[in-house]
Write an enzyme that holds these catalytic residues in place. Structure first.
Site, PDB file in Angstrom:
ATOM      1  N   GLU A 191     -92.129 -11.993 -20.820  1.00 12.73           N
ATOM      2  CA  GLU A 191     -90.660 -12.194 -20.843  1.00 12.73           C
ATOM      3  C   GLU A 191     -90.651 -12.774 -19.348  1.00 12.73           C
ATOM      4  OE1 GLU A 191     -87.068 -12.727 -20.927  1.00 12.73           O
ATOM      5  OE2 GLU A 191     -87.955 -11.496 -22.280  1.00 12.73           O
ATOM      6  N   ASP A 202     -84.676 -18.639 -27.266  1.00  9.06           N
ATOM      7  CA  ASP A 202     -84.147 -19.096 -26.762  1.00  9.06           C
ATOM      8  C   ASP A 202     -84.387 -20.683 -27.629  1.00  9.06           C
ATOM      9  OD1 ASP A 202     -81.581 -20.900 -25.726  1.00  9.06           O
ATOM     10  OD2 ASP A 202     -82.012 -19.550 -23.709  1.00  9.06           O
TER      11      ASP A 202
END
Length: 181
Positions: free
Chosen positions: A85, A135
């Protein structure tokens, strides 16, 4: 990337979400081996050295707040997981969540996923790659930031063990179509 080094924030001097500041000092409550840092130019990682065992290996790209990796690692305690992440706020939440749950089969990094996959992971060593709701970067000028593309597919083909899987979910129709095209 073998010269992976593990750190505690106490050693690194980073005041993260596990720390509380008291009179100018930090009190740390962090796990010893949860965060991975990859050294540039080092050989690919040794899964057995990182986890202290041989087991199926899985990577989650874009772990977000860590809900999924926390539950999947608890559900599959005999697997090794690496969560990637980049967004630091989400990264810290994910690390904290896994640490509080006491998961010993999860390691995490905030390094770039393509750098980690392309330079640090041994070929044919991954049983599963998770990409959940990454995303889609809808603007044309941001297309290079999308995970799915020719570069990712080539990396996945190289890294997945025989019978390995890519688990992908999205709620964006055009991104789904792009991924399966």
């Amino acid at each position: 990337c073998q010269a992976l080094w593990w750190t505690t924030w106490r050693k690194a001097g980073i005041l993260g979400p596990f720390a509380t500041a008291e009179r100018g000092s930090a009190v740390f409550e962090t796990p010893e081996n949860l965060e991975l840092h990859f050294a540039e130019g080092a050989p690919p990682i040794d899964w057995g050295a990182i986890f202290g065992r041989e087991a199926p290996n899985a990577i989650e790209i874009g772990a977000g707040n860590g809900y999924f990796i926390e539950n999947e690692a608890a559900r599959l305690p005999d697997w090794n997981f690496v969560a990637i992440e980049r967004e630091r706020e989400f990264y810290w939440k994910m690390v904290k969540r896994c640490w509080r749950r006491g998961l010993t089969n999860v390691r995490s990094t905030s390094d770039d996923a393509f750098d980690v996959l392309g330079n640090c992971i041994p070929d044919r060593s991954i049983a599963r790659i998770y990409l959940y709701f990454s995303d889609p970067w809808p603007k044309r000028k941001h297309a290079k930031r999308r995970v799915f593309g020719e570069e990712f597919l080539a990396l996945a083909e190289r890294l997945l063990a025989p019978g390995g899987e890519v688990w992908f979910k999205t709620d964006v129709g055009w991104y789904f179509n792009l991924a399966i095209a």
